[in-house]
Design an enzyme around this catalytic site. Structure first.
Site, short mmCIF file in Angstrom:
data_model
loop_
_atom_site.label_atom_id
_atom_site.label_comp_id
_atom_site.label_asym_id
_atom_site.label_seq_id
_atom_site.Cartn_x
_atom_site.Cartn_y
_atom_site.Cartn_z
N GLU A 46 0.83 -1.21 0.00
CA GLU A 46 0.00 0.00 0.00
C GLU A 46 0.86 1.26 0.00
O GLU A 46 1.85 1.35 0.74
CB GLU A 46 -0.90 0.02 1.24
CG GLU A 46 -1.84 1.23 1.27
CD GLU A 46 -2.51 1.46 2.61
OE1 GLU A 46 -3.72 1.73 2.62
OE2 GLU A 46 -1.83 1.38 3.66
N LYS A 136 -9.05 4.05 -1.81
CA LYS A 136 -9.38 3.56 -0.47
C LYS A 136 -10.61 4.28 0.07
O LYS A 136 -10.67 5.50 0.10
CB LYS A 136 -8.18 3.76 0.45
CG LYS A 136 -8.30 3.12 1.81
CD LYS A 136 -6.99 3.26 2.57
CE LYS A 136 -7.02 2.58 3.92
NZ LYS A 136 -5.73 2.67 4.61
N CYS A 170 -5.26 -2.09 2.96
CA CYS A 170 -5.04 -1.97 4.39
C CYS A 170 -6.30 -2.25 5.21
O CYS A 170 -6.93 -3.29 5.05
CB CYS A 170 -4.46 -0.59 4.68
SG CYS A 170 -3.66 -0.38 6.28
#
Length: 316
Positions: A46, A136, A170
């Site tokens: 990430e 995200k 994540c």
């Protein structure tokens, strides 16, 4: 007969922190290495390009109107990836040469959208085309001081060899609904991108595999005090406040029964190569298929808004 086996590579490396061009060149080398080892998919951690914002929690990152935080952010935004500008062209060429999918975490700055950055997962196919950009959905804790929130446009899966692959960034891997959205699109290979720490990965990787009866890959980066380049702003201060190790990796692979194929690997730059057999997914889904015979769409359904969220919508 089409093979049911896919060769995957997890490239656990450190960035040339906060330096887009240098990190990109390093990633190109690792894609070439993955190609030489026969990988059909290679993944990076990430925000690896150009790096995770480790400074925020260590330098009073929430202080309003801080000149120091403004300098950090200005550099971060300048080093962010503009896909429309062609910043990923070297990686696209590397994917084409290696004939493999490349999955990577970037700090994305969309063209004509100001200077906010998104923590994005980018999929590049073996023809060297950018196929998907997933932003995200919710930055975690101090990440919200530097990252904008994403949307559902990139919550998609892709045919990668015999598998249907999807992925999340994540802590959004902890979110049940995004996982369910990917499972409902046929996901049987899940890729989780992490900035890199064994403690965040070790429980969830096996859970995702067992829940989805899928192969679950977690790929992390590394970050050590020595990875701070001399030429970035406040390099001396950063070396002073950063611990010896901010991210220790932990890349790993769990099978569709939830058991380890590769236990978390820490503290080393490495390419983890493994062969995954789709037959194992079919075996485990004999008794549980979360979006198949065990689903109850008459009772529970999930809706995705795939519109890319933006301030300006132009209509003729």
């Amino acid at each position: 007969m089409i093979s049911s086996v896919l060769t995957v590579g997890l490239a656990q490396i450190a960035p040339i922190w906060l330096d887009r061009a240098a990190t990109l060149a390093k990633m190109v080398d690792w894609v070439a290495r993955a190609g030489r080892e026969g990988c059909q998919l290679v993944a990076f951690g990430e925000a690896l390009l150009p790096g995770y914002p480790f400074w925020v929690e260590l330098t009073d990152g929430a202080r309003f109107e801080s000149a120091l935080q403004k300098r950090f952010y200005a550099h971060y935004a300048e080093q962010a990836v503009r896909i429309e500008r062609g910043d990923l062209a070297p990686l696209c060429a590397a994917a084409r040469a290696a004939k493999c999918w490349v999955l990577l975490g970037v700090m994305e700055q969309p063209a004509a959208r100001g200077h906010s950055v998104y923590c994005s997962m980018v999929w590049i196919d073996p023809q060297g085309e950018v196929r998907n950009v997933h932003r995200k959905l919710m930055p975690t804790f101090e990440e919200r001081l530097v990252w904008a929130t994403g949307d559902g446009a990139g919550l998609r899966t892709f045919d990668v060899g015999p598998f249907r692959a999807g992925g999340l960034n994540c802590w959004e891997n902890w979110m049940p609904l995004p996982r369910a959205a990917l499972q409902a699109q046929g996901e049987d290979l899940h890729v989780a991108l992490w900035p890199g720490n064994v403690r965040n990965i070790i429980d969830l990787t096996r859970h995702i595999a067992r829940e989805g009866r899928s192969f679950s890959l977690a790929v992390s980066g590394l970050m050590r005090r020595g990875d701070v380049p001399d030429h970035i702003p406040e390099a001396a201060l950063l070396r002073e406040v950063l611990p010896e190790t901010s991210a220790n990796g932990g890349s790993c692979i769990a099978g569709p029964d939830g058991q380890w194929l590769v236990e978390p690997v820490a503290d080393v730059e490495t390419l983890i190569v493994a062969q995954l057999d789709l037959a194992r997914v079919r075996e485990e889904r004999q008794n549980f298929d979360p979006s198949g015979h065990y689903a109850r769409p008459d009772v529970l359904r999930l809706e995705i808004d795939r519109r890319r969220q933006q301030v300006l919508i132009e209509r003729d």
